[in-house]
Design an enzyme around this catalytic site. Sequence first.
Site, mmCIF file in Angstrom:
data_model
loop_
_atom_site.group_PDB
_atom_site.id
_atom_site.type_symbol
_atom_site.label_atom_id
_atom_site.label_comp_id
_atom_site.label_asym_id
_atom_site.label_seq_id
_atom_site.Cartn_x
_atom_site.Cartn_y
_atom_site.Cartn_z
ATOM 1 N N GLY A 51 23.734 39.437 25.608
ATOM 2 C CA GLY A 51 23.682 39.455 24.268
ATOM 3 C C GLY A 51 24.879 39.531 23.402
ATOM 4 O O GLY A 51 25.262 38.722 22.537
ATOM 5 N N GLY A 52 25.799 40.415 23.923
ATOM 6 C CA GLY A 52 27.362 40.619 23.189
ATOM 7 C C GLY A 52 27.807 39.209 23.698
ATOM 8 O O GLY A 52 28.923 38.814 22.542
ATOM 9 N N SER A 53 27.899 38.816 24.903
ATOM 10 C CA SER A 53 28.467 37.584 25.144
ATOM 11 C C SER A 53 28.131 36.286 24.469
ATOM 12 O O SER A 53 29.044 35.407 24.131
ATOM 13 C CB SER A 53 28.610 37.434 26.716
ATOM 14 O OG SER A 53 28.991 38.424 27.511
ATOM 15 N N ASP A 72 30.695 36.499 30.916
ATOM 16 C CA ASP A 72 29.526 35.611 30.726
ATOM 17 C C ASP A 72 29.636 34.689 29.529
ATOM 18 O O ASP A 72 28.586 33.940 29.169
ATOM 19 C CB ASP A 72 28.490 36.782 30.428
ATOM 20 C CG ASP A 72 27.471 37.139 31.623
ATOM 21 O OD1 ASP A 72 27.733 36.618 32.636
ATOM 22 O OD2 ASP A 72 26.840 38.111 31.416
ATOM 23 N N PRO A 106 18.174 42.905 23.693
ATOM 24 C CA PRO A 106 18.239 44.350 24.004
ATOM 25 C C PRO A 106 19.907 44.522 24.544
ATOM 26 O O PRO A 106 20.306 43.493 25.109
ATOM 27 C CB PRO A 106 17.218 44.674 25.045
ATOM 28 C CG PRO A 106 16.146 43.554 24.735
ATOM 29 C CD PRO A 106 16.812 42.470 24.385
ATOM 30 N N LYS A 166 20.312 34.877 28.059
ATOM 31 C CA LYS A 166 20.334 34.399 29.436
ATOM 32 C C LYS A 166 19.746 35.145 30.335
ATOM 33 O O LYS A 166 19.536 36.486 30.150
ATOM 34 C CB LYS A 166 21.879 33.733 29.779
ATOM 35 C CG LYS A 166 22.954 35.124 29.890
ATOM 36 C CD LYS A 166 22.521 35.762 31.235
ATOM 37 C CE LYS A 166 23.739 37.052 31.336
ATOM 38 N NZ LYS A 166 23.401 38.184 32.581
ATOM 39 N N LEU A 206 20.964 40.431 29.483
ATOM 40 C CA LEU A 206 20.678 39.480 28.845
ATOM 41 C C LEU A 206 21.806 38.566 28.001
ATOM 42 O O LEU A 206 21.528 37.617 27.504
ATOM 43 C CB LEU A 206 19.528 39.509 27.867
ATOM 44 C CG LEU A 206 18.237 40.164 28.377
ATOM 45 C CD1 LEU A 206 17.219 40.591 27.387
ATOM 46 C CD2 LEU A 206 17.559 38.957 29.458
HETATM 47 C C1 LIG Z 1 26.582 40.519 35.403
HETATM 48 C C2 LIG Z 1 26.725 39.398 34.703
HETATM 49 O O1 LIG Z 1 26.074 39.550 33.536
HETATM 50 C C3 LIG Z 1 26.216 38.073 35.326
HETATM 51 O O2 LIG Z 1 25.934 37.048 34.822
HETATM 52 C C4 LIG Z 1 28.085 39.160 34.526
HETATM 53 O O3 LIG Z 1 28.925 38.962 35.589
HETATM 54 C C5 LIG Z 1 28.751 40.284 33.631
HETATM 55 O O4 LIG Z 1 29.505 39.546 32.697
HETATM 56 P P1 LIG Z 1 30.106 40.370 31.332
HETATM 57 O O5 LIG Z 1 29.250 41.490 30.871
HETATM 58 O O6 LIG Z 1 30.292 39.293 30.390
HETATM 59 O O7 LIG Z 1 31.367 41.007 32.174
HETATM 60 P P2 LIG Z 1 32.727 41.452 31.591
HETATM 61 O O8 LIG Z 1 32.540 42.265 30.264
HETATM 62 O O9 LIG Z 1 33.599 40.646 31.761
HETATM 63 O O10 LIG Z 1 32.783 42.919 32.654
HETATM 64 C C6 LIG Z 1 31.990 44.066 32.696
HETATM 65 C C7 LIG Z 1 32.271 44.688 34.049
HETATM 66 O O11 LIG Z 1 31.727 44.116 35.011
HETATM 67 C C8 LIG Z 1 32.754 43.799 36.098
HETATM 68 N N1 LIG Z 1 32.481 42.394 36.602
HETATM 69 C C9 LIG Z 1 32.203 41.514 35.741
HETATM 70 C C10 LIG Z 1 31.948 40.065 36.241
HETATM 71 C C11 LIG Z 1 32.538 40.196 37.480
HETATM 72 N N2 LIG Z 1 32.231 38.800 37.948
HETATM 73 N N3 LIG Z 1 32.743 41.086 38.441
HETATM 74 C C12 LIG Z 1 32.991 42.233 37.757
HETATM 75 O O12 LIG Z 1 33.273 43.090 38.350
HETATM 76 C C13 LIG Z 1 34.076 43.860 35.215
HETATM 77 O O13 LIG Z 1 34.980 44.595 36.162
HETATM 78 C C14 LIG Z 1 33.658 44.992 34.311
HETATM 79 O O14 LIG Z 1 33.926 46.262 34.839
HETATM 80 N N1 LIG Z 2 27.571 41.778 19.489
HETATM 81 C C1 LIG Z 2 27.268 42.937 20.315
HETATM 82 N N2 LIG Z 2 25.937 43.116 20.828
HETATM 83 C C2 LIG Z 2 25.727 43.728 21.925
HETATM 84 N N3 LIG Z 2 26.440 44.685 22.512
HETATM 85 C C3 LIG Z 2 27.803 44.503 22.260
HETATM 86 C C4 LIG Z 2 28.154 43.729 20.999
HETATM 87 N N4 LIG Z 2 29.598 43.682 20.830
HETATM 88 C C5 LIG Z 2 29.938 44.779 21.658
HETATM 89 N N5 LIG Z 2 28.835 45.240 22.552
HETATM 90 C C6 LIG Z 2 29.045 46.273 23.665
HETATM 91 O O1 LIG Z 2 28.770 45.415 24.789
HETATM 92 C C7 LIG Z 2 27.880 46.336 25.739
HETATM 93 C C8 LIG Z 2 27.206 45.447 26.441
HETATM 94 O O2 LIG Z 2 26.276 44.656 25.718
HETATM 95 P P1 LIG Z 2 25.257 43.413 26.078
HETATM 96 O O3 LIG Z 2 23.825 43.393 25.305
HETATM 97 O O4 LIG Z 2 26.124 41.991 26.168
HETATM 98 O O5 LIG Z 2 25.003 43.889 27.497
HETATM 99 P P2 LIG Z 2 24.547 42.865 28.618
HETATM 100 O O6 LIG Z 2 23.612 42.227 28.246
HETATM 101 O O7 LIG Z 2 24.086 43.783 29.968
HETATM 102 O O8 LIG Z 2 25.426 42.199 29.292
HETATM 103 P P3 LIG Z 2 25.890 41.270 30.565
HETATM 104 O O9 LIG Z 2 24.601 40.653 31.015
HETATM 105 O O10 LIG Z 2 26.672 40.075 29.920
HETATM 106 O O11 LIG Z 2 26.447 42.276 31.453
HETATM 107 C C9 LIG Z 2 27.381 47.307 25.009
HETATM 108 O O12 LIG Z 2 27.284 48.506 25.396
HETATM 109 C C10 LIG Z 2 27.781 47.077 23.607
HETATM 110 O O13 LIG Z 2 28.545 48.365 23.317
#
Ligand SMILES: C[C@](O)(CO)[C@H](O)COP(=O)(O)OP(=O)(O)OC[C@H]1O[C@@H](n2ccc(N)nc2=O)[C@H](O)[C@@H]1O
Ligand SMILES: Nc1ncnc2c1ncn2[C@@H]1O[C@H](COP(=O)(O)OP(=O)(O)OP(=O)(O)O)[C@@H](O)[C@H]1O
Length: 280
Positions: free
Chosen positions: A100-102, A135, A93, A10, A98
């Site tokens: 990815g994990g979500s 996410d 990545p 995303k 982006l």
């Molecule tokens: C930054 C975004 O990617 C925008 O779409 C998301 O809000 C992040 O979503 P995400 O990675 O699924 O987030 P979570 O795994 O729930 O939380 C990761 C970290 O970001 C903080 N977090 C996340 C979402 C939010 N609305 N407020 C926060 O403060 C949480 O406290 C946590 O420390």
């Molecule tokens: N299937 C997975 N793919 C990627 N990362 C994962 C996965 N499962 C757990 N993780 C952990 O989740 C953390 C965040 O990875 P992700 O790639 O989702 O980050 P992001 O794209 O920045 O997330 P967001 O945009 O939702 O904040 C990584 O540090 C990794 O250790």
Amino acid sequence: MIFTCPAPAKLNLFLHITGRRSDGYHYLQTIFQFLDYSDELQFVVREDGQIYCDTTNIDVPMEHNLAYQAARCLQQHTQTHYGVDIQIEKHIPVGGGLGGGSSDAATTLLALNKLWRCQLDTKTLMQLGLRLGADVPVFIQGHAAWAEGVGEKLIPVTLTESWFVVIHPNCHVSTAEIFTASDLTRNQKIVTMHDFLAGRTINVCEDVVTRRYPEVKQALKWLESHGSARLTGTGACVFAPFAQQEQAQAVLATVPNQWRAFLAKGQNDSPVIKKLACLT
Ligand SMILES: C[C@](O)(CO)[C@H](O)COP(=O)(O)OP(=O)(O)OC[C@H]1O[C@@H](n2ccc(N)nc2=O)[C@H](O)[C@@H]1O
Ligand SMILES: Nc1ncnc2c1ncn2[C@@H]1O[C@H](COP(=O)(O)OP(=O)(O)OP(=O)(O)O)[C@@H](O)[C@H]1O
């Protein structure tokens, strides 16, 4: 039977922070749009209740993998006797903003809901998904969306499906680090779709991220000289939209090779929904 299903990336087309909850989570306003750039997940149902998850190219212990956690969460919620082997081919990545994990977690919930015949509705799956990450719900709902709350209050929107150049500077930004930064602006005024369409929205994390990560600043500056560049989520990736594929391709071809970059098309509908329709 092996069931293969994508988990798309995303973009946050803008990202504002309007407040903070007592548990530290932030109230956001953002627009999510999917990309035709995905991880690929394979599922093989097991009859013995065991869950295994194997992922190429990432160094995450199985129990910390969001896909594994999603499977475990659904299994506990439904008390099913089924288990699963999950194989993830990672393309998105990690730590790139982006999602990815979500997305891997959401695809797992959606696929196993069908494969395990749990028959949970979308709303329940979104609630389970929210426990795994803010996410996750948008990937379950499956349509580009205007989002509020912590990212879970979703209104579907139909947007131009631009071509995007996405650059991943070679660094990993921790979402938690950015959301706890003392210099993050947390009191932006509420905006509307009209503000977005009029170009009055930003990614509020950009200042904080570029101050801490010079690589992101450099990539953003480079992309700004070719288009309208922005950070996605809390980074590290930056992106710019283009109306024509050829324009985007031409920019992609000149990205300095110290960065990983790719071309992807914006998508209002997640490919997961279409793929699930193949399962009866
Ligand atoms: C930054 C975004 O990617 C925008 O779409 C998301 O809000 C992040 O979503 P995400 O990675 O699924 O987030 P979570 O795994 O729930 O939380 C990761 C970290 O970001 C903080 N977090 C996340 C979402 C939010 N609305 N407020 C926060 O403060 C949480 O406290 C946590 O420390
Ligand atoms: N299937 C997975 N793919 C990627 N990362 C994962 C996965 N499962 C757990 N993780 C952990 O989740 C953390 C965040 O990875 P992700 O790639 O989702 O980050 P992001 O794209 O920045 O997330 P967001 O945009 O939702 O904040 C990584 O540090 C990794 O250790």
